[in-house]
Design an enzyme around this catalytic site. Sequence first.
Site, PDB file in Angstrom:
ATOM      1  N   LYS A  80       1.045  -1.244  -0.015  1.00  0.00           N
ATOM      2  CA  LYS A  80       0.057  -0.062   0.199  1.00  0.00           C
ATOM      3  C   LYS A  80       0.881   1.172   0.031  1.00  0.00           C
ATOM      4  O   LYS A  80       1.951   1.224   0.494  1.00  0.00           O
ATOM      5  CB  LYS A  80      -0.970   0.045   1.248  1.00  0.00           C
ATOM      6  N   SER A 155      -9.786   1.541   2.732  1.00  0.00           N
ATOM      7  CA  SER A 155      -8.867   2.461   1.986  1.00  0.00           C
ATOM      8  C   SER A 155      -7.922   1.428   1.099  1.00  0.00           C
ATOM      9  O   SER A 155      -7.244   2.080   0.092  1.00  0.00           O
ATOM     10  CB  SER A 155      -8.187   3.327   2.545  1.00  0.00           C
ATOM     11  N   SER A 179      -9.756  -1.137   7.050  1.00  0.00           N
ATOM     12  CA  SER A 179      -9.310  -0.783   5.589  1.00  0.00           C
ATOM     13  C   SER A 179      -8.364  -2.257   5.108  1.00  0.00           C
ATOM     14  O   SER A 179      -7.974  -2.203   3.867  1.00  0.00           O
ATOM     15  CB  SER A 179      -8.401   0.320   5.615  1.00  0.00           C
TER      16      SER A 179
HETATM   17  N1  GLN Z   1     -12.845   3.559   6.294  1.00  0.00           N
HETATM   18  C1  GLN Z   1     -12.660   3.882   7.348  1.00  0.00           C
HETATM   19  C2  GLN Z   1     -12.462   5.558   7.423  1.00  0.00           C
HETATM   20  O1  GLN Z   1     -12.524   5.849   6.431  1.00  0.00           O
HETATM   21  C3  GLN Z   1     -11.440   3.023   7.833  1.00  0.00           C
HETATM   22  C4  GLN Z   1     -10.104   3.514   7.019  1.00  0.00           C
HETATM   23  C5  GLN Z   1      -9.005   2.744   7.454  1.00  0.00           C
HETATM   24  O2  GLN Z   1      -9.072   1.792   8.094  1.00  0.00           O
HETATM   25  N2  GLN Z   1      -7.880   3.246   7.134  1.00  0.00           N
HETATM   26  O3  GLN Z   1     -11.629   5.800   8.250  1.00  0.00           O
END
Ligand code: GLN
Length: 492
Positions: A80, A155, A179
Site C-alpha cells: 500500500k 482504503s 481498511s
Molecule cells: N473506512 C474507514 C475510514 O474511512 C477506515 C479507514 C482505514 O481503516 N484506514 O476511516
Amino acid sequence: MGDPADLTIAEAGRQLRDGGLTAAGLLDAVRRRASMTEAQLHAFLTIDAEGAAAAAERADAALARGEDLGPLHGIPVALKDNMVTRGVETTAGSRILAGWVPPYDATVVERLARGGAVIVGKTNMDEFAMGSSTENSAYGPTRNPWDPGRVPGGSSGGSASSVAVGSALGALGSDTGGSIRQPAALTGIVGMKPTYGLVSRYGLIAFASSLDQIGPFARTVEDAVGIFEVIAGHDPSDATSYRGPVPDARAGLAEGPEGLRVGVLRELSGEGNDPDVLEAFERTVDALAGAGATVTPMSLPSCADALNAYYLIAPAECSANLARFDGVRYGPRIGGDTVEQMMGATRRDGFGPEVTRRILVGTYALSAGYYDAFYGQAQKVRTLVVEDFRRAYADVDVLVCPTSPTTAFRVGERADDPLQMYLSDVATVPVNLSGDPGISVPVGVDRDGLPIGFQVIAPALGEAALVRAAAAVERLAAFDARPALATSEGAA
Ligand code: GLN
C-alpha cells in the site's frame, strides 16, 4: 497447466524450492497479469519494475545457494502506498505528497526484503487511508476485479484488487477502521488485522495512531499467516511496538474447530446486513456448529456506538498527524506572500475533500469547550467497547459477524454521501478501538456473483485462536470462485 499468477503463496513456495519455478518467472507471470488488467483496475500507483527484477534475481541466487529465507522467499508482494520505500515515490494517495521519494524504508519493507520477498509496486488507496472505496485517491479510483463497475472497498483497495486478480500473490495494507478486512471481503480474499502493536508502524504514514495497524492480504489463511510471520515482531523504532513474543498464529492452522467456543456478535449479525450476506454468514455459522464448535449468541451493546466514537477519534488524531504536511518539508508547494499564506494555499490545494472534512471535524472535536462533549465522550465509549469484549472473552474463544453489511457497491454510489460510506465500517471498527485482531475470510457470493466476507475476531494476542477459527471457516466454506478478470484474461 495453470498460470503461476494464480498460485497460492504456499504452492508457489513449494515450486520455487523444487525447481519447478523461478522467482524471475513468477514475477513475469504477475507482471503479465498486471499488464492485462491494470488499464481496467488501476490497482497500482507505481510499478517498480527494476527493483522487482533485481529482488527476484537475488531471491533466485539465494535459492540456488541453498539459502531459505522463509515463506515469502521469491514471492511477488504489493505494498500500500502509505508505507515508505527508499527511492520509490510514496504518495499515500494524496496530491500533497506527489513526487515525494522517501530517503528510508519502513520497517515492514525491510522485513519483506530480508525475507526474500519481491516487492512489485505501490498500490492505490483512499487519500491518507480515509475512505471505504478507494474513490478518495487523488489519482483516480481502483476497480473491483469481480465487476469493474464496482469499488474494491477501501482504503487498501489497490492491494486487495491486485491480490484478487493475481498481479501480486500477497500484499500489505493498513487497517485503522477496517481498511484491510473490508476490501478483502469485497474482493473475495483473506485480509487480517493483527493485534495492535504486533507489526511495526515505523515508516507507515500515520492516520490515527491509536488505531493504525499494518497487516496482510492473501488468497488463503495460510498465506496470510506466512506474511504475518515475516512482518510481525518488536521494533525499537516504533515506541508502540509490543515487546513480548509474537503469538504462534501458524499453530491455529492445524487445529480443527472441535470444541472451539464461537460467539455470534448479535449487534452486528442481524438486520443491518443485506439478506444474501446474512444468509452466507448463517450458513457458515451452522457449518461451524456441525463441525463441533460451540456456538453462542453474544450481546456487546457498545458495538452499536463504536462507529460514532471511531468517527470522532480517528478525525481527531488525523488532524494532529496531518499537521506536518505544510509545504515546507514534503511534496509540492504553492507560493504565497507569507509563510502562513504558503501553508494555507499548499494544504488547500494538496488535500482532497474527505481529508479536509476529517481535519475540520477533528480540530473542532478537540477544541477547548467541545473537547469533553465530543472527544472525551468518544473515549468513554471506547472504554465500554474494550470492557464488552473483555467480558465476552470470559465465555468464548472468538467472536464472529459479517465483515461488511453489503457486498461491493457501484463506483459513485456512495461517493457524495459520507454517512452512507462510513456505514461500510460498522462491523470492522470495534476491534480497532479495542486493539484486538480480526480477519475476513470469503465464504460465498451474493445473487450478483459478488463475494461475501466472514469476520472472525479474537482477544489481543489471540492470533492462534483467530487463525484456528478462520482456517475452519475457510475449509467449511470451500470458496474457490475467482474474479472474471483473473480467469478470462489470465487463461492462455
Ligand atoms: N473506512 C474507514 C475510514 O474511512 C477506515 C479507514 C482505514 O481503516 N484506514 O476511516
